[in-house]
Design an enzyme around this catalytic site. Structure first.
Site, PDB file in Angstrom:
ATOM      1  N   LYS A  96      79.123  15.074 -77.282  1.00 52.14           N
ATOM      2  CA  LYS A  96      79.784  15.723 -78.425  1.00 52.14           C
ATOM      3  C   LYS A  96      81.276  15.553 -78.257  1.00 52.14           C
ATOM      4  O   LYS A  96      81.778  15.363 -77.136  1.00 52.14           O
ATOM      5  CB  LYS A  96      79.451  17.223 -78.466  1.00 52.14           C
ATOM      6  CG  LYS A  96      79.674  17.876 -79.812  1.00 52.14           C
ATOM      7  CD  LYS A  96      78.552  17.571 -80.770  1.00 52.14           C
ATOM      8  CE  LYS A  96      78.801  18.075 -82.154  1.00 52.14           C
ATOM      9  NZ  LYS A  96      77.637  17.869 -83.036  1.00 52.14           N
ATOM     10  N   GLY A 203      76.305  27.618 -96.074  1.00 51.85           N
ATOM     11  CA  GLY A 203      77.016  26.344 -95.863  1.00 51.85           C
ATOM     12  C   GLY A 203      76.633  25.385 -96.969  1.00 51.85           C
ATOM     13  O   GLY A 203      75.433  25.202 -97.261  1.00 51.85           O
ATOM     14  N   GLY A 205      78.107  22.127 -97.182  1.00 49.44           N
ATOM     15  CA  GLY A 205      78.724  20.847 -96.835  1.00 49.44           C
ATOM     16  C   GLY A 205      77.650  19.779 -96.812  1.00 49.44           C
ATOM     17  O   GLY A 205      76.636  19.879 -97.522  1.00 49.44           O
ATOM     18  N   ASN A 206      77.823  18.802 -95.965  1.00 47.97           N
ATOM     19  CA  ASN A 206      76.862  17.696 -95.924  1.00 47.97           C
ATOM     20  C   ASN A 206      75.430  18.211 -95.742  1.00 47.97           C
ATOM     21  O   ASN A 206      74.536  17.893 -96.528  1.00 47.97           O
ATOM     22  CB  ASN A 206      77.248  16.727 -94.795  1.00 47.97           C
ATOM     23  CG  ASN A 206      76.189  15.669 -94.587  1.00 47.97           C
ATOM     24  OD1 ASN A 206      75.177  15.917 -93.938  1.00 47.97           O
ATOM     25  ND2 ASN A 206      76.373  14.493 -95.144  1.00 47.97           N
ATOM     26  N   GLY A 208      74.059  21.454 -95.710  1.00 46.08           N
ATOM     27  CA  GLY A 208      73.582  22.501 -96.613  1.00 46.08           C
ATOM     28  C   GLY A 208      73.281  21.965 -98.007  1.00 46.08           C
ATOM     29  O   GLY A 208      72.247  22.305 -98.613  1.00 46.08           O
TER      30      GLY A 208
HETATM   31  P1  NAD Z   1      80.533  20.243 -93.277  1.00 43.44           P
HETATM   32  O1  NAD Z   1      81.903  20.328 -92.757  1.00 43.44           O
HETATM   33  O2  NAD Z   1      80.156  19.110 -94.170  1.00 43.44           O
HETATM   34  O3  NAD Z   1      80.146  21.600 -94.052  1.00 43.44           O
HETATM   35  C1  NAD Z   1      80.248  22.864 -93.486  1.00 43.44           C
HETATM   36  C2  NAD Z   1      80.043  23.901 -94.583  1.00 43.44           C
HETATM   37  O4  NAD Z   1      80.022  25.197 -93.996  1.00 43.44           O
HETATM   38  C3  NAD Z   1      81.127  23.925 -95.650  1.00 43.44           C
HETATM   39  O5  NAD Z   1      80.525  24.150 -96.912  1.00 43.44           O
HETATM   40  C4  NAD Z   1      81.963  25.146 -95.251  1.00 43.44           C
HETATM   41  O6  NAD Z   1      82.655  25.708 -96.351  1.00 43.44           O
HETATM   42  C5  NAD Z   1      80.855  26.047 -94.768  1.00 43.44           C
HETATM   43  N1  NAD Z   1      81.277  27.176 -93.942  1.00 43.44           N
HETATM   44  C6  NAD Z   1      82.172  27.212 -92.918  1.00 43.44           C
HETATM   45  N2  NAD Z   1      82.280  28.457 -92.429  1.00 43.44           N
HETATM   46  C7  NAD Z   1      81.419  29.222 -93.166  1.00 43.44           C
HETATM   47  C8  NAD Z   1      81.059  30.587 -93.163  1.00 43.44           C
HETATM   48  N3  NAD Z   1      81.610  31.434 -92.294  1.00 43.44           N
HETATM   49  N4  NAD Z   1      80.141  31.029 -94.066  1.00 43.44           N
HETATM   50  C9  NAD Z   1      79.579  30.181 -94.947  1.00 43.44           C
HETATM   51  N5  NAD Z   1      79.870  28.873 -94.999  1.00 43.44           N
HETATM   52  C10 NAD Z   1      80.778  28.411 -94.116  1.00 43.44           C
HETATM   53  O7  NAD Z   1      79.588  20.263 -91.985  1.00 43.44           O
HETATM   54  P2  NAD Z   1      78.117  19.703 -91.839  1.00 43.44           P
HETATM   55  O8  NAD Z   1      78.190  18.283 -91.366  1.00 43.44           O
HETATM   56  O9  NAD Z   1      77.338  20.041 -93.062  1.00 43.44           O
HETATM   57  O10 NAD Z   1      77.585  20.544 -90.600  1.00 43.44           O
HETATM   58  C11 NAD Z   1      77.074  21.873 -90.758  1.00 43.44           C
HETATM   59  C12 NAD Z   1      76.297  22.261 -89.510  1.00 43.44           C
HETATM   60  O11 NAD Z   1      75.232  21.331 -89.292  1.00 43.44           O
HETATM   61  C13 NAD Z   1      77.110  22.260 -88.221  1.00 43.44           C
HETATM   62  O12 NAD Z   1      76.637  23.288 -87.386  1.00 43.44           O
HETATM   63  C14 NAD Z   1      76.788  20.896 -87.615  1.00 43.44           C
HETATM   64  O13 NAD Z   1      76.992  20.878 -86.213  1.00 43.44           O
HETATM   65  C15 NAD Z   1      75.321  20.790 -87.979  1.00 43.44           C
HETATM   66  N6  NAD Z   1      74.808  19.417 -87.990  1.00 43.44           N
HETATM   67  C16 NAD Z   1      75.387  18.450 -88.755  1.00 43.44           C
HETATM   68  C17 NAD Z   1      74.852  17.177 -88.763  1.00 43.44           C
HETATM   69  C18 NAD Z   1      75.381  16.097 -89.647  1.00 43.44           C
HETATM   70  O14 NAD Z   1      74.765  15.014 -89.713  1.00 43.44           O
HETATM   71  N7  NAD Z   1      76.470  16.300 -90.373  1.00 43.44           N
HETATM   72  C19 NAD Z   1      73.730  16.876 -87.950  1.00 43.44           C
HETATM   73  C20 NAD Z   1      73.162  17.899 -87.189  1.00 43.44           C
HETATM   74  C21 NAD Z   1      73.696  19.165 -87.218  1.00 43.44           C
END
Ligand code: NAD
Length: 395
Positions: A96, A203, A205-206, A208
């Site tokens: 990581k 969430g 983002g990507n 959610g």
């Molecule tokens: P991202 O940056 O695309 O999105 C994160 C989202 O969370 C945003 O909508 C942000 O506004 C929201 N957020 C932040 N703090 C918040 C809170 N307190 N309450 C509600 N919403 C909140 O990130 P992502 O890539 O979607 O990653 C999200 C999670 O999934 C992380 O824990 C990441 O480690 C995990 N993850 C991501 C991937 C990937 O391929 N991107 C793979 C495995 C796990």
């Protein structure tokens, strides 16, 4: 503290002192002080790379860019990756990386310069392929394109845009895998199919957004979603497909509720898909969902987990639920090394197959040993890593 309680896992399988000693520490860790003279000031960010365990292959894991990134968090997330890759049976180790800065303060040019500096400082890991990054919170396919632009090695990074060697379907891969896991768990734990099942997703983002989208397409009723600013709620289900272009939920014009109320809604399925540690003891004792799918990494604290277990609420752990991303990353890495091409349907098929197999393995252990889904997943993953250590003569 470690993500996995090795003492507890050792009650079920033979871990052994030597393997334990190796797993309790990272294989390698590196720190860089990223500094750039920019505009009128100095742009500075601490950056970390952690290679937790490389016994099964190159350390794989995303780069997180947030103002609260720390070495401690990066270590935990790297450790999770070791077990996630092992459970998915893909030949990657766990790694990581973190860049401690608020990405919102960066112009596109400053961002490219910062990422280039990151590659420069961590060149030994990125050039020799011992750490292979991907997007995580705060980083995007465009950042991965910048990394590729610096290393000129296609397999040095995954999550690239599809036109430059990225994988068709990688963008939605994690959300797709979370949705597949949810479908399996709803059938197994709640004895239902997805039609009409109520879901809340923290969430947008990507992960959610895509999770919500697939679940809505497959018939679930996504009644609430949240981002860092607010939560949206509609009893009859949110118009998720039409919301795909929305980046800030408060600008959607849809009905809002206070952000953190989302976690306590009376839904069938709660999906944390944002930051770590949100389901603590207090939230765990109050939440009303019947099933929790951990799309985020490390969203439940140890105390929160104990309360959920006591209350008989099933939790499908992160190392199983969000493994779609790393499974897709493996396909992209393989594609980059071999020069082959993959289409989107193949990406989806492989994720579905790997997650269904891992889910079935976890359920077998749940039944045989009478443990939670989390402990069952950890037992399988630790066993796979320990056996890999034996294969390589590490122990
Ligand atoms: P991202 O940056 O695309 O999105 C994160 C989202 O969370 C945003 O909508 C942000 O506004 C929201 N957020 C932040 N703090 C918040 C809170 N307190 N309450 C509600 N919403 C909140 O990130 P992502 O890539 O979607 O990653 C999200 C999670 O999934 C992380 O824990 C990441 O480690 C995990 N993850 C991501 C991937 C990937 O391929 N991107 C793979 C495995 C796990």
């Amino acid at each position: 503290m470690s993500v996995v309680d090795l003492n507890l896992v050792s009650r079920y399988i033979e871990v052994g002192r030597e393997a334990e000693r190796l797993l309790r520490k990272s294989d390698q860790e590196a720190y860089a002080n990223l500094n750039l003279k920019w505009d009128r000031g100095l742009l500075q960010a601490d950056a970390y790379i952690v290679l937790h365990c490389s016994v099964r292959g190159p350390a794989k894991g995303g780069i997180r860019m947030r103002e609260d990134v720390s070495l401690k968090e990066t270590r935990r997330l790297a450790e999770l990756m070791t077990y996630k890759c092992a459970l998915a049976k893909i030949p990657f180790g766990g790694g990581k990386s973190g860049i401690r800065i608020n990405p919102k303060v960066l112009s596109p040019e400053a961002r490219r310069a910062l990422i280039s500096e990151y590659v420069h400082m961590f060149a030994p890991y990125l050039q020799n392929g011992s750490y292979v990054p991907a997007p995580d919170m705060g980083t995007t396919p465009a950042d991965m394109a910048t990394i590729y632009g610096c290393t000129h090695i296609p397999e040095s990074v995954t999550g690239k845009p599809p036109r430059i060697g990225g994988l068709p379907g990688r963008e939605e891969a994690t959300g797709y895998g979370v949705a597949c896991t949810t479908r399996l768990a709803v059938r197994h734990v709640l004895g239902k199919d997805l039609r009409g099942v109520t879901v809340a997703v923290q969430g947008f983002g990507n992960v959610g957004k895509w999770t919500a989208r697939f679940l809505a397409e497959w018939g679930a009723k996504v009644i609430a979603v949240s981002d860092v600013g607010t939560a949206l709620y509609m009893d009859e289900g949110l118009p998720i497909t039409e919301m795909s272009g929305i980046s800030v939920l408060s600008e959607s014009g849809l009905p809002e509720i206070p952000r953190d109320e989302l976690l306590l809604l009376p839904v069938d399925v709660l999906i944390p898909a944002a930051i770590g540690g949100v389901i603590d003891e207090e939230i765990a004792s109050k939440l009303q969902a019947r099933l929790i799918i951990e799309a985020a990494n490390d969203p439940t604290t140890a105390a929160g987990d104990a309360v959920l277990n006591e209350r008989g609420i099933s939790v499908i752990p992160d190392i199983l639920a969000n493994s779609g991303g790393v499974i897709a990353s493996y396909i992209e890495w393989r594609q980059a090394k071999s020069g082959s091409l993959t289409d989107k349907s193949e990406t989806y098929d492989v994720i579905d197959k790997q997650i269904s197999r891992a889910y079935a393995d976890v359920i077998d252990v749940v039944r045989q040993k009478g443990v939670s889904h989390r402990l069952a997943a950890q037992i399988l993953a630790v066993d796979e890593v320990v056996q890999s250590m034996r294969d390589r003569g590490w122990i």
